[in-house]
Design a protein around this motif. Sequence first.
Motif, mmCIF file in Angstrom:
data_model
loop_
_atom_site.group_PDB
_atom_site.id
_atom_site.type_symbol
_atom_site.label_atom_id
_atom_site.label_comp_id
_atom_site.label_asym_id
_atom_site.label_seq_id
_atom_site.Cartn_x
_atom_site.Cartn_y
_atom_site.Cartn_z
ATOM 1 N N LYS A 190 0.873 -1.170 0.000
ATOM 2 C CA LYS A 190 0.000 0.000 0.000
ATOM 3 C C LYS A 190 0.907 1.216 0.000
ATOM 4 O O LYS A 190 1.906 1.244 0.717
ATOM 5 N N CYS A 191 0.584 2.209 -0.794
ATOM 6 C CA CYS A 191 1.518 3.328 -0.951
ATOM 7 C C CYS A 191 0.779 4.652 -1.074
ATOM 8 O O CYS A 191 -0.157 4.784 -1.875
ATOM 9 N N ASP A 192 1.237 5.632 -0.301
ATOM 10 C CA ASP A 192 0.613 6.963 -0.308
ATOM 11 C C ASP A 192 1.173 7.873 -1.395
ATOM 12 O O ASP A 192 0.654 8.976 -1.605
ATOM 13 N N ALA A 193 2.252 7.463 -2.058
ATOM 14 C CA ALA A 193 2.916 8.345 -3.036
ATOM 15 C C ALA A 193 2.147 8.313 -4.352
ATOM 16 O O ALA A 193 2.555 7.666 -5.329
ATOM 17 N N GLU A 194 1.047 9.031 -4.403
ATOM 18 C CA GLU A 194 0.145 8.946 -5.559
ATOM 19 C C GLU A 194 0.715 9.594 -6.816
ATOM 20 O O GLU A 194 0.201 9.384 -7.904
ATOM 21 N N LYS A 195 1.791 10.377 -6.662
ATOM 22 C CA LYS A 195 2.395 10.972 -7.858
ATOM 23 C C LYS A 195 3.326 9.987 -8.558
ATOM 24 O O LYS A 195 3.829 10.270 -9.649
ATOM 25 N N CYS A 196 3.584 8.846 -7.947
ATOM 26 C CA CYS A 196 4.436 7.834 -8.591
ATOM 27 C C CYS A 196 3.660 7.174 -9.726
ATOM 28 O O CYS A 196 2.476 6.843 -9.582
ATOM 29 N N ALA A 197 4.342 6.945 -10.843
ATOM 30 C CA ALA A 197 3.695 6.343 -12.023
ATOM 31 C C ALA A 197 3.176 4.941 -11.739
ATOM 32 O O ALA A 197 2.272 4.466 -12.431
ATOM 33 N N TYR A 198 3.735 4.272 -10.758
ATOM 34 C CA TYR A 198 3.310 2.897 -10.447
ATOM 35 C C TYR A 198 2.158 2.843 -9.455
ATOM 36 O O TYR A 198 1.706 1.771 -9.095
ATOM 37 N N ASN A 199 1.709 4.004 -8.987
ATOM 38 C CA ASN A 199 0.666 4.024 -7.966
ATOM 39 C C ASN A 199 -0.726 4.019 -8.614
ATOM 40 O O ASN A 199 -1.046 4.860 -9.441
ATOM 41 N N SER A 200 -1.531 3.035 -8.235
ATOM 42 C CA SER A 200 -2.893 2.975 -8.737
ATOM 43 C C SER A 200 -3.832 2.868 -7.547
ATOM 44 O O SER A 200 -3.850 1.841 -6.852
ATOM 45 N N SER A 201 -4.549 3.942 -7.274
ATOM 46 C CA SER A 201 -5.461 3.985 -6.114
ATOM 47 C C SER A 201 -4.773 3.550 -4.825
ATOM 48 O O SER A 201 -5.287 2.748 -4.052
ATOM 49 N N ARG A 202 -3.547 4.039 -4.642
ATOM 50 C CA ARG A 202 -2.758 3.790 -3.430
ATOM 51 C C ARG A 202 -2.277 2.343 -3.296
ATOM 52 O O ARG A 202 -1.963 1.876 -2.195
ATOM 53 N N ILE A 203 -2.220 1.633 -4.407
ATOM 54 C CA ILE A 203 -1.635 0.298 -4.441
ATOM 55 C C ILE A 203 -0.467 0.353 -5.423
ATOM 56 O O ILE A 203 -0.583 0.961 -6.494
ATOM 57 N N CYS A 204 0.647 -0.293 -5.061
ATOM 58 C CA CYS A 204 1.810 -0.302 -5.953
ATOM 59 C C CYS A 204 1.642 -1.374 -7.022
ATOM 60 O O CYS A 204 1.334 -2.526 -6.720
ATOM 61 N N THR A 205 1.873 -0.993 -8.284
ATOM 62 C CA THR A 205 1.720 -1.949 -9.393
ATOM 63 C C THR A 205 3.064 -2.278 -10.056
ATOM 64 O O THR A 205 3.092 -2.952 -11.085
ATOM 65 N N ALA A 206 4.161 -1.809 -9.468
ATOM 66 C CA ALA A 206 5.475 -2.061 -10.090
ATOM 67 C C ALA A 206 5.836 -3.538 -9.994
ATOM 68 O O ALA A 206 5.519 -4.195 -9.007
ATOM 69 N N SER A 207 6.515 -4.059 -11.015
ATOM 70 C CA SER A 207 6.866 -5.482 -10.970
ATOM 71 C C SER A 207 8.149 -5.725 -10.188
ATOM 72 O O SER A 207 8.405 -6.848 -9.755
ATOM 73 N N ASN A 208 8.952 -4.698 -10.007
ATOM 74 C CA ASN A 208 10.154 -4.811 -9.176
ATOM 75 C C ASN A 208 10.272 -3.558 -8.336
ATOM 76 O O ASN A 208 10.302 -2.462 -8.887
ATOM 77 N N VAL A 209 10.353 -3.714 -7.036
ATOM 78 C CA VAL A 209 10.460 -2.551 -6.151
ATOM 79 C C VAL A 209 11.730 -2.690 -5.314
ATOM 80 O O VAL A 209 12.035 -3.770 -4.812
ATOM 81 N N GLN A 210 12.465 -1.580 -5.216
ATOM 82 C CA GLN A 210 13.656 -1.553 -4.371
ATOM 83 C C GLN A 210 13.436 -0.562 -3.235
ATOM 84 O O GLN A 210 13.263 0.635 -3.471
ATOM 85 N N ILE A 211 13.397 -1.066 -2.028
ATOM 86 C CA ILE A 211 13.384 -0.185 -0.856
ATOM 87 C C ILE A 211 14.829 -0.053 -0.382
ATOM 88 O O ILE A 211 15.545 -1.047 -0.264
ATOM 89 N N SER A 212 15.262 1.187 -0.148
ATOM 90 C CA SER A 212 16.645 1.429 0.242
ATOM 91 C C SER A 212 16.708 1.960 1.660
ATOM 92 O O SER A 212 15.827 2.710 2.089
ATOM 93 N N GLY A 213 17.776 1.581 2.356
ATOM 94 C CA GLY A 213 17.953 2.059 3.730
ATOM 95 C C GLY A 213 19.124 1.368 4.394
ATOM 96 O O GLY A 213 18.989 0.818 5.479
ATOM 97 N N VAL A 214 20.288 1.440 3.722
ATOM 98 C CA VAL A 214 21.465 0.704 4.199
ATOM 99 C C VAL A 214 21.790 1.033 5.657
ATOM 100 O O VAL A 214 22.072 0.143 6.447
ATOM 101 N N ASN A 215 21.731 2.324 6.021
ATOM 102 C CA ASN A 215 22.073 2.704 7.394
ATOM 103 C C ASN A 215 20.848 3.045 8.232
ATOM 104 O O ASN A 215 20.977 3.630 9.312
ATOM 105 N N ALA A 216 19.665 2.674 7.758
ATOM 106 C CA ALA A 216 18.428 3.088 8.438
ATOM 107 C C ALA A 216 18.287 2.439 9.810
ATOM 108 O O ALA A 216 18.519 1.243 9.965
ATOM 109 N N ASP A 217 17.923 3.244 10.812
ATOM 110 C CA ASP A 217 17.526 2.665 12.099
ATOM 111 C C ASP A 217 16.102 3.078 12.448
ATOM 112 O O ASP A 217 15.623 2.852 13.538
#
Length: 119
Positions: A80-107
Amino acid sequence: MPGALSCSAEACVHNQGGLCTANQIHVGGTNATTSSQTLCDTFAEKGFTNAVTHIGNMNIMGEIKQVFSNGSIQMSPYIKCDAEKCAYNSSRICTASNVQISGVNADNSEGTKCSTFIE
Ligand code: SF4
Ligand code: SF4
């Protein structure tokens, strides 16, 4: 099955070898116009308390299939995704076939982003 998801936020309780063990994730970023304005809201730091608290959101069948998958990604959460300006966003659902979440140093969630965002 949702698209494949990889994640570099290894400090997250759901991260297992760069894949996400959650059933469902929530990506934030209402009004985001760039990838860095998005984040994975489902991030929770590794530790006993979060391991227990987040057990209800575990993709157990996906984890079992992953063991026998010969490298293809079976463990991919529904997004579920709030970023509605993303081209892969359809009614707040992600439709991308490959998604990369990044956060190497994230805590925390703020240290993560969806690198697949495209306007
Ligand atoms: S940061 Fe998000 S996508 Fe990455 S493992 Fe955690 S819940 Fe999954
Ligand atoms: S690719 Fe786009 S729609 Fe999918 S999670 Fe990332 S920002 Fe949201």
